[in-house]
Every structure is written in structure tokens, then in C-alpha cells.
Design an enzyme around this catalytic site. Structure first.
Site, PDB file in Angstrom:
ATOM      1  N   TYR A   1      -7.529  15.957  -8.580  1.00 42.28           N
ATOM      2  CA  TYR A   1      -6.735  14.985  -9.693  1.00 42.28           C
ATOM      3  C   TYR A   1      -5.484  16.136 -10.309  1.00 42.28           C
ATOM      4  CZ  TYR A   1      -5.316  11.513 -12.921  1.00 42.28           C
ATOM      5  OH  TYR A   1      -4.600  10.590 -13.572  1.00 42.28           O
TER       6      TYR A   1
ATOM      7  N   ASP B   1       0.897  -1.148   0.127  1.00 46.55           N
ATOM      8  CA  ASP B   1      -0.131  -0.268   0.016  1.00 46.55           C
ATOM      9  C   ASP B   1       0.897   1.206   0.038  1.00 46.55           C
ATOM     10  OD1 ASP B   1      -1.883   2.061   0.824  1.00 46.55           O
ATOM     11  OD2 ASP B   1      -2.700   1.173   2.158  1.00 46.55           O
TER      12      ASP B   1
END
Length: 249
Positions: free
Chosen positions: A146, A54
């Protein structure tokens, strides 16, 4: 295997699907030993190693990178591809969403490179390739968060390239246009009219179609290759002409 990456070990984050998977497979085809770091590294080809990781968790990244180095005896190439998306204007995303996306898309890349640096510094062909986006270079509607994350990736690339050039570590990035990946498919599925949205994305790109994951992978592998030994601090667009071409409708 023979090829320009023979004897080299490459890490690809987010390598289980899309651009990351295409990059991992292309690196392997050109002779690299390839390790995919992903939340779910299942379903990979038999000759590509998968490591659960992760990128938003330092301990997870450190453990996976150390396992790759232990398994293959070093690390020569890092492809920072793992990332998540976000839609909306600055009025739409919560503080938690901002923290999550920046943590994965930007800090995640820093974590991986930081942990890999001791091995990269020992390599004669050390290379890092970060995956940014046309969102870093163009104002796209409804992509504020984003775009901010991918703009940071571009700036991070230049900073890392400067910091580590004298250590023999090259750092570059690619800026893909809208690519035909499962991730984009999931975004399209959220639209009111997915078919119309896909058509609009195709029309936005001067070549008239979405970019393929393999085309982006080819650019990533070029930048990572020892054959590009004098290329560092470079931003390579693979965007169907979006950033620089202005064609008539």
C-alpha cells in the site's frame, strides 16, 4: 447553483462512499456539476450523477469519461480518489496482489487523467487532485505494498503537475491520515482485536482521533478550486499531525 465551482464539471472516482462521497457532496454544495465514477455508483444524492466505471480497465474509463463530457459539455476537475488497500510486509503479498493494487491505485489514476485531458486542456480552471496517504511519507508497519502505491501517487502528482502546468492544468495531492471511513472499518474488522486496533490508530495521530472524511474533502475541494489558481505540485497533509509532529506520550 452559485459558488466558486459554478459552471464547472467535476469527476470524482470512488465517490460512492468515504472521502470520495464527502468530496462529491462538497463540490456539489459549492456549485459544481458532479459525476461520480465508481464500480457501484448507486445511492448517490439526486443532484450527483453516477457512472459505472472500473479504473483498472481502460475501455471502462474511456467510456465513462466520454459519457461525463457528453452529458455536461466538458470536464474541469478530476478528483482521483478510487483505490484499494493491502496489508503485510514484502514477504506477505503475492505478485498478483502487487499487480492488482498498483494497477488500481496508480495506473488507474493515470488512465482517468489521460482520458480527461482533452477536456481539461480546454478548461480555464482545470484541476486534478490525487488522493495519496501518510503511507507515502511515513514508514507504517505491515503496509509495504500500500505504501509503495501511495508513494507512487505522490511522485505521479509532481510529474503530472510539471508536464501540464503550461497547458493550464493544475495537479496536486492530499495525504490523509487514517480516516474514519467504511474502508478503514473493513480493515479494522480483519484485526484480531478491532477495538484495540482502532484505539492504537487514534493514539498514533497527535490530535488523538481519526481524521474525518469531510476534513479530507475540504482539503481536496480547496486544491481543486479556482481560488487556488496558483497552487500546483503541492502535497497537502491532512493527517492529524502524524507526519511532522512528535508529541510526548
Amino acid at each position: 447553483m452559485s459558488g466558486e465551482f459554478a459552471g464547472l464539471t467535476a469527476i470524482v472516482t470512488g465517490g460512492s462512499s468515504g472521502i470520495g462521497r464527502a468530496s462529491a457532496e462538497e463540490l456539489r454544495a459549492r456549485g459544481a456539476r458532479v459525476a461520480v465514477l465508481d464500480l457501484d455508483p448507486s445511492g448517490l444524492a439526486d443532484d450527483i450523477a453516477g457512472f459505472a466505471a472500473d479504473v483498472s480497465d481502460r475501455a471502462s474509463v474511456a467510456s465513462a469519461v466520454a459519457a461525463v463530457a457528453d452529458t455536461f459539455g466538458g470536464i474541469d476537475v478530476v478528483v482521483n480518489n478510487a483505490g484499494i488497500g493491502a496489508t503485510g510486509t514484502v514477504a506477505d503479498n503475492t505478485d498478483d496482489e502487487w499487480r492488482r493494487v498498483l494497477d488500481v491505485n496508480v495506473v488507474g489514476m493515470a488512465r482517468v487523467v489521460s482520458e480527461a485531458l482533452p477536456w481539461l486542456r480546454r478548461s480555464e480552471h482545470a484541476s486534478v487532485v490525487n488522493v495519496s496517504s501518510i503511507a507515502a511519507l511515513n514508514g507504517l508497519p505491515g503496509r509495504a505494498l500500500y505504501s509503495a502505491s501511495k508513494g507512487a501517487v505522490l511522485s505521479l502528482t509532481l510529474a503530472m503537475a510539471t508536464d501540464h502546468v503550461r497547458e493550464g492544468v493544475r495537479v496536486n495531492c492530499v495525504c490523509p491520515g487514517t480516516a474514519d471511513t467504511p474502508w478503514v472499518g473493513r480493515l479494522l474488522a480483519q484485526a484480531d482485536d478491532p477495538a484495540a486496533e482502532r484505539a492504537a490508530l487514534r493514539a498514533r495521530q497527535p490530535i488523538g482521533r481519526l481524521v474525518t472524511p469531510q476534513e479530507v474533502a475540504n482539503a481536496i475541494v480547496y486544491l481543486a478550486s479556482p481560488r487556488a489558481g496558483s497552487t500546483t505540485g503541492t502535497v497537502l497533509d491532512v493527517d492529524g499531525g502524524v507526519t511532522r509532529l512528535r508529541v510526548r506520550p
